[in-house]
Design a protein around this motif. Sequence first.
Motif, PDB file in Angstrom:
ATOM      1  N   ARG A  78      24.127  15.049  64.543  1.00  0.00           N
ATOM      2  CA  ARG A  78      24.206  15.184  63.088  1.00  0.00           C
ATOM      3  C   ARG A  78      24.096  16.635  62.631  1.00  0.00           C
ATOM      4  O   ARG A  78      24.696  17.018  61.625  1.00  0.00           O
ATOM      5  CB  ARG A  78      23.118  14.321  62.439  1.00  0.00           C
ATOM      6  N   ARG A  83      25.833  16.761  59.182  1.00  0.00           N
ATOM      7  CA  ARG A  83      25.190  15.704  58.405  1.00  0.00           C
ATOM      8  C   ARG A  83      23.707  15.975  58.168  1.00  0.00           C
ATOM      9  O   ARG A  83      23.103  15.422  57.250  1.00  0.00           O
ATOM     10  CB  ARG A  83      25.374  14.358  59.102  1.00  0.00           C
ATOM     11  N   LEU A  84      23.110  16.804  59.012  1.00  0.00           N
ATOM     12  CA  LEU A  84      21.713  17.195  58.851  1.00  0.00           C
ATOM     13  C   LEU A  84      21.602  18.703  58.962  1.00  0.00           C
ATOM     14  O   LEU A  84      22.372  19.346  59.691  1.00  0.00           O
ATOM     15  CB  LEU A  84      20.836  16.551  59.931  1.00  0.00           C
ATOM     16  N   GLU A  96      18.251  10.504  55.635  1.00  0.00           N
ATOM     17  CA  GLU A  96      19.001  10.246  56.868  1.00  0.00           C
ATOM     18  C   GLU A  96      18.150  10.507  58.093  1.00  0.00           C
ATOM     19  O   GLU A  96      18.249   9.800  59.093  1.00  0.00           O
ATOM     20  CB  GLU A  96      20.270  11.095  56.919  1.00  0.00           C
ATOM     21  N   ASN A  99      15.294   7.741  58.345  1.00  0.00           N
ATOM     22  CA  ASN A  99      15.772   6.409  58.722  1.00  0.00           C
ATOM     23  C   ASN A  99      16.293   6.311  60.150  1.00  0.00           C
ATOM     24  O   ASN A  99      16.629   5.214  60.610  1.00  0.00           O
ATOM     25  CB  ASN A  99      16.868   5.959  57.751  1.00  0.00           C
TER      26      ASN A  99
END
Length: 420
Positions: A78, A83-84, A96, A99
């Motif tokens: 990620r 995404r991160l 995100e 989780n």
Amino acid sequence: MLSIADILQKSQARAAGEQQDDIVQDAIRAIRTHLGMDVAFLAEFSGKNRIYRKIDTDLELPIAAGDITPLEETYCQRVVDGRLPGLIGDTSLIPEAANLPVTKAFGIGAYLTSPIRLANGRVYGTLCCISFAPDRTLGNRDMAALNLFGDFVGKQLDRTTALSKSHEEIAAPIRAMLETGDFSIVYQPICGLLGGRVAGFEALTRFGGTTPRSPDLWFIDAAKVGLSEELEMAAIAKALEGLAHFPQDVYLSLNVSPANILNGAAAQVLENQPLHRIVLELTEHDSVEDYAAVSAALETLRNGGLRLAVDDAGAGYASFRHILKLKPDIIKLDISIIRSIDVHLGNRALASALVRFSQETTCGVVAEGVETQGELAILRDLCVDSVQGYLISRPVPLANALEMIGEILLVGGPRNPQRV
């Protein structure tokens, strides 16, 4: 506390003398310690998986180097695809991250990730640090430090790849040659000045192939890639096949490295051989770190009649250490001393000193590289025991060597001979 620059400089200074794996492991520990994190690891991306390659922690964790996890379940993937963020001071603040099953499974509170890119642009994987408690003090300077170490690790991985490629390029022709047996043994006579007949032969290896190379280079390369034992023992085994054809009063001189004495390979290949007819030669170029260990490894062989020679005596300091520490039976004077010994007084003085030393320590002297009658005359005057060189014969195949046995190859003798 060392700065980041100090840590990297120290690691780079050690790079020349240590394995790359050790350098990378040290770098991972250094960055974890610097950032005050619980775990640091290097991960490689392989298809759809992530492989732990290096892990550093003081804690007991259910992960180990070599473990594999699905890449899509990781922070690593990620961060690489955006995404991160690379720095997460508190995972509970980013849904995100919070989780992800791995966050709960490991209790990850803070996470830093730096993608590792190789020189060819490929993403190798990531360098990561984990804290089990949130750490909102982590900031841009910490991320910059991790990226700096990530770049450093990437360079080490590039170097490892280059070394591996170089290693294989060197090793491949040696392995192929060993498999095909594409090498031969030639024998150079060692002639006693008393009587002028052959006292022994030095076995020398000659290699085939489409690209001729010096035998020394083959053995040097074999040592570089860990094939020294295989190559030396194959050469010695083939040379020993000729010994059975020589008369009982003719010896065979074999070159061997200290490493292959210490590891027992030499003793193994010489098992059940007539040791009283064998001489092992150690050269000036072979370093010895523990003379006591070499002496101990040779003790049984020497008690069985094997003789030890120090080759290239006078070529440098190492040969003198070999002579003093190992107490050889034979000293072989280097060609650099013998060349033009009838002209250069310094060469004659050094040879004379070594001959006097040999007489006091009751060991024999062989002069190598004798090429002229003038050199031979001086060696007679100095009471050298035996000579070897092109004046007598170049190295020849076994059949030609056998024809020399019994012939008088030199006329006359030394004034005070001592048979080797």
